[in-house]
Design an enzyme around this catalytic site. Sequence first.
Site, PDB file in Angstrom:
ATOM      1  N   HIS A 177       3.034   4.627  -0.695  1.00 47.22           N
ATOM      2  CA  HIS A 177       2.676   6.038  -0.891  1.00 47.22           C
ATOM      3  C   HIS A 177       3.955   6.863  -0.930  1.00 47.22           C
ATOM      4  CE1 HIS A 177       3.498   6.413   3.368  1.00 47.22           C
ATOM      5  NE2 HIS A 177       2.574   5.504   3.640  1.00 47.22           N
ATOM      6  N   ALA A 181       0.869  -1.196   0.000  1.00 50.91           N
ATOM      7  CA  ALA A 181       0.000   0.000   0.000  1.00 50.91           C
ATOM      8  C   ALA A 181       0.900   1.239   0.000  1.00 50.91           C
ATOM      9  CB  ALA A 181      -0.973  -0.023   1.168  1.00 50.91           C
ATOM     10  N   SER A 205      -0.362   4.167   5.129  1.00 53.71           N
ATOM     11  CA  SER A 205      -1.048   3.192   4.262  1.00 53.71           C
ATOM     12  C   SER A 205      -2.485   2.979   4.697  1.00 53.71           C
ATOM     13  CB  SER A 205      -0.311   1.850   4.302  1.00 53.71           C
ATOM     14  OG  SER A 205       1.000   2.010   3.812  1.00 53.71           O
ATOM     15  N   ARG A 206      -2.774   3.245   5.989  1.00 47.86           N
ATOM     16  CA  ARG A 206      -4.133   2.990   6.478  1.00 47.86           C
ATOM     17  C   ARG A 206      -4.998   4.239   6.428  1.00 47.86           C
ATOM     18  NH1 ARG A 206      -2.944  -1.280  11.193  1.00 47.86           N
ATOM     19  NH2 ARG A 206      -1.023  -0.129  11.353  1.00 47.86           N
ATOM     20  N   HIS A 210       6.949   6.110   1.371  1.00 44.08           N
ATOM     21  CA  HIS A 210       7.854   5.021   0.972  1.00 44.08           C
ATOM     22  C   HIS A 210       8.790   5.486  -0.148  1.00 44.08           C
ATOM     23  CE1 HIS A 210       4.213   2.734   2.470  1.00 44.08           C
ATOM     24  NE2 HIS A 210       5.179   2.206   3.210  1.00 44.08           N
ATOM     25  N   ASP A 225       6.916   6.400  12.334  1.00 52.19           N
ATOM     26  CA  ASP A 225       6.840   5.315  13.321  1.00 52.19           C
ATOM     27  C   ASP A 225       8.070   5.425  14.221  1.00 52.19           C
ATOM     28  OD1 ASP A 225       4.427   4.119  12.234  1.00 52.19           O
ATOM     29  OD2 ASP A 225       5.687   3.637  10.520  1.00 52.19           O
ATOM     30  N   GLN A 261       9.047   2.517  16.393  1.00 49.05           N
ATOM     31  CA  GLN A 261       9.562   1.428  15.555  1.00 49.05           C
ATOM     32  C   GLN A 261      11.033   1.682  15.204  1.00 49.05           C
ATOM     33  OE1 GLN A 261       7.404  -0.804  12.336  1.00 49.05           O
ATOM     34  NE2 GLN A 261       8.471   0.650  11.015  1.00 49.05           N
TER      35      GLN A 261
HETATM   36  O1  PAF Z   1       6.590  -0.057   9.005  1.00 49.84           O
HETATM   37  C1  PAF Z   1       6.182  -1.083   8.427  1.00 49.84           C
HETATM   38  O2  PAF Z   1       5.609  -1.029   7.321  1.00 49.84           O
HETATM   39  C2  PAF Z   1       6.375  -2.441   9.081  1.00 49.84           C
HETATM   40  O3  PAF Z   1       6.258  -2.346  10.463  1.00 49.84           O
HETATM   41  C3  PAF Z   1       7.682  -3.118   8.684  1.00 49.84           C
HETATM   42  C4  PAF Z   1       8.889  -2.328   9.161  1.00 49.84           C
HETATM   43  C5  PAF Z   1       7.752  -3.292   7.167  1.00 49.84           C
HETATM   44  C6  PAF Z   1       7.767  -4.517   9.314  1.00 49.84           C
HETATM   45  O4  PAF Z   1       6.720  -5.326   8.911  1.00 49.84           O
END
Ligand code: PAF
Length: 184
Positions: free
Chosen positions: A30, A28, A183-184, A33, A147, A150
């Site tokens: 955008h 998905a 993406s959401r 990315h 994120d 993350q």
């Molecule tokens: O950020 C994301 O899209 C996901 O958490 C990742 C890093 C691809 C891991 O699945």
Amino acid sequence: LKVLKTNAELQSWRADQNPLALVPTMGALHAGHLALIDRAKADQCSVLVTIYVNPTQFNRAEDLSAYPQDREGDLALLRASAADAVWLPQSEDLYPDGVLSQEFDLDGLDLRLEGALRPGHFQGVATVVDRLFDWSRADRAYFGLKDFQQVAVVKKLAALRGGIPEIVACPTQRNADGLALSSR
Ligand code: PAF
């Protein structure tokens, strides 16, 4: 754009790509990315995008099944981008022993903030990212600061792996209203 479907295809392509930058995604795609891809290319890397919707990071089955997927749209965007290849792993490639999270010592980074509301989420992220790092043998990996937690988890994971790949954190991309692209 080289479309890699099997680990064998990945390994044979990867042998000639140095330095290699990994841009892990769940599809998905955008402009956020694409900005990661552009940054990796600007850093003089060969750019490998991965698309895999990772079950172990979802807390609820309905969230996993509702996650947006648009394979053809993603491939069209990637063909027009600076990416050199996309790897489309299967669950059997990444989880040969069953779709389960590992437990990493993430210094509690996985337990606070979003992690407190989504138990196991960051261990699931760390598990799949660790395997994407293993298979790709990337020199660098690019993640968006949208994120933020993350990014902290992935940096800790890279430290546990001896500092490879180098993690490159990139600015959040926003729409005209200032909303972070997602993406959401
Ligand atoms: O950020 C994301 O899209 C996901 O958490 C990742 C890093 C691809 C891991 O699945």
